[in-house]
Design a protein around this motif. Sequence first.
Motif, mmCIF file in Angstrom:
data_model
loop_
_atom_site.group_PDB
_atom_site.id
_atom_site.type_symbol
_atom_site.label_atom_id
_atom_site.label_comp_id
_atom_site.label_asym_id
_atom_site.label_seq_id
_atom_site.Cartn_x
_atom_site.Cartn_y
_atom_site.Cartn_z
ATOM 1 N N SER A 309 0.812 -1.215 0.000
ATOM 2 C CA SER A 309 0.000 0.000 0.000
ATOM 3 C C SER A 309 0.848 1.269 0.000
ATOM 4 O O SER A 309 0.487 2.262 -0.639
ATOM 5 N N ASP A 310 1.984 1.257 0.722
ATOM 6 C CA ASP A 310 2.828 2.456 0.742
ATOM 7 C C ASP A 310 3.393 2.745 -0.650
ATOM 8 O O ASP A 310 3.405 3.889 -1.115
ATOM 9 N N LEU A 311 3.877 1.694 -1.329
ATOM 10 C CA LEU A 311 4.405 1.884 -2.681
ATOM 11 C C LEU A 311 3.285 2.252 -3.649
ATOM 12 O O LEU A 311 3.485 3.041 -4.578
ATOM 13 N N ARG A 312 2.101 1.672 -3.446
ATOM 14 C CA ARG A 312 0.966 2.008 -4.313
ATOM 15 C C ARG A 312 0.594 3.492 -4.165
ATOM 16 O O ARG A 312 0.267 4.157 -5.156
ATOM 17 N N LYS A 313 0.653 3.994 -2.923
ATOM 18 C CA LYS A 313 0.348 5.408 -2.711
ATOM 19 C C LYS A 313 1.344 6.281 -3.467
ATOM 20 O O LYS A 313 0.957 7.268 -4.110
ATOM 21 N N ARG A 314 2.625 5.906 -3.412
ATOM 22 C CA ARG A 314 3.632 6.660 -4.153
ATOM 23 C C ARG A 314 3.387 6.554 -5.651
ATOM 24 O O ARG A 314 3.587 7.516 -6.406
ATOM 25 N N GLU A 315 2.936 5.387 -6.086
ATOM 26 C CA GLU A 315 2.630 5.175 -7.500
ATOM 27 C C GLU A 315 1.465 6.065 -7.939
ATOM 28 O O GLU A 315 1.500 6.668 -9.019
ATOM 29 N N GLU A 316 0.428 6.155 -7.100
ATOM 30 C CA GLU A 316 -0.713 7.006 -7.420
ATOM 31 C C GLU A 316 -0.307 8.474 -7.484
ATOM 32 O O GLU A 316 -0.806 9.228 -8.330
ATOM 33 N N GLU A 317 0.588 8.877 -6.590
ATOM 34 C CA GLU A 317 1.089 10.257 -6.630
ATOM 35 C C GLU A 317 1.863 10.501 -7.929
ATOM 36 O O GLU A 317 1.764 11.577 -8.526
ATOM 37 N N ALA A 318 2.612 9.482 -8.364
ATOM 38 C CA ALA A 318 3.353 9.599 -9.615
ATOM 39 C C ALA A 318 2.393 9.690 -10.808
ATOM 40 O O ALA A 318 2.646 10.422 -11.770
ATOM 41 N N TYR A 319 1.274 8.965 -10.732
ATOM 42 C CA TYR A 319 0.260 9.051 -11.785
ATOM 43 C C TYR A 319 -0.311 10.471 -11.858
ATOM 44 O O TYR A 319 -0.594 10.980 -12.945
ATOM 45 N N GLY A 320 -0.481 11.091 -10.708
ATOM 46 C CA GLY A 320 -0.957 12.470 -10.693
ATOM 47 C C GLY A 320 0.001 13.389 -11.426
ATOM 48 O O GLY A 320 -0.429 14.282 -12.177
ATOM 49 N N ARG A 321 1.292 13.171 -11.246
ATOM 50 C CA ARG A 321 2.287 13.990 -11.941
ATOM 51 C C ARG A 321 2.274 13.700 -13.445
ATOM 52 O O ARG A 321 2.513 14.596 -14.252
#
Length: 492
Positions: A309-321
């Motif tokens: 979940s922690d890496l997924r959250k970072r991944e979602e933030e990267a998708y936002g960028r």
Amino acid sequence: MGIEIEDKFDVPPEYELPDLGGLADTVGPKSYQLVALYFDTPDLRLAARGVTLRRRRGGADAGWHLKLPKTKGARQEITHPLTRSARDVPYELSELVRAYTRGAELKVVAELETRRSVTLLKDGETRLVEIADDRVKGTVYGDQPRIVRWREVEAELLEGGTQQLLAKVGKRLRKAGATPSESSSKLEKLLEPARLPKAATKAGSAGEVVVDYLAGQVKALLAQDPRVRRAEEDAVHQMRVAARRLRSALKAFKTIVTDTAEVQEELRWLGTVLGEARDLEVIRARFAKALAGLAPELVTGPIQNRLGSDLRKREEEAYGRIKEALSSERYYVLLDALDRLVAAPSLGKAAGKPAQEQLRTVAAANWSRVTKAYDRAQAVEDAERREIAMHEVRKAAKRARYTAEALQPSLGSDMGRLAKLAENVQEVLGAHQDGVVAQETLAKEAESARQAGEDTFTYGLLIGIERNTAERAHAEFPRVWKETVKAVTKVL
């Protein structure tokens, strides 16, 4: 969202739909009155790329429909419920065509009124194929509106049908006098041909081969844009690959298509933006697989949350960028530059030479870059610096692979073989590099866990597994390299 697989046919006004008995149970025909408004930019940017955006009333599928260009025989269709306004495109759909509109206004460019007669082929309650017999009145809006009338038949594969059945239906339709349509959509038939400008290259020349390849990769990149915006599976990866292939080709064929340094740099920027989310996606999946392979008693502490979940959250933030970048003026400028690149490229003298003669030389030169990078790396005494230098070998191998793949359609199986050999080098070095990166990521996560007072036993276990993977690839490389060099001499 769905994948649309259909065959379209032009038929004369007096055409009679053939008997479809024996193929499946026949239901119908049932009639509908459909009215559709089609939206595009004033200069028809969507139509030029094979994109259809419409608002339809009537029939079983009333609503907004966005049809993206056909790939691998199918078109992706995205739907949205009818909105109160008939003239304002829903934001969710307008966002998905940004790569094509690039800020230009979407407006109604045409209207289609269709009397549709639908016949269904079924197996019990399972729908197999839908045959739509359409009598169409099309109105083109503009300074001088005009009206066009025609008739066409569409055979669409439904959820229970097979390609074989669709082919049999098509055969009967053709036997009755239908001819395959040259237009992919009603809108394309109605509007004046909207065609992208094409570069003036000499037939059979190196320039023709290279520009055609570049045009294909630009199309591939654009095709992934809506999928990336929707965060669809593998979309970021595919878009990143298209950007990398374009950049690699511009480097490899710099004597053929010239003056592309600025475009290359912008493609590097796009690849970097896409890479953050892609790398997180890959490593998250890697850790999930590794954890699933461990005995339950070996998985201690909240490691699955940290590596999931922690890496997924970072991944979602990267998708936002990523989405922010894909809506930026910088991205639109890059897309405009890519359009110019394939429509009116700056061609060097080498572009006019025969493809066979010129491009085989380019392929050989790109493999030579791999061997030179390897020799430089082996000359480095410091082990750590040598590993960094070997990363350059991997990059050179990837460029040699992309170059060979680009040339395979024109130069034949030798280039396919060269691409595979370069890929072997790339994959072994990549396995080593991925193992090293995974160890670094795990070490950072373990330190965060340690500071939080969590059990870090499993982190150490995973680091050991990744170290073993990296060392195994490192030990395997000399054999792979020796075999590859020997095989390449036979190809080139």
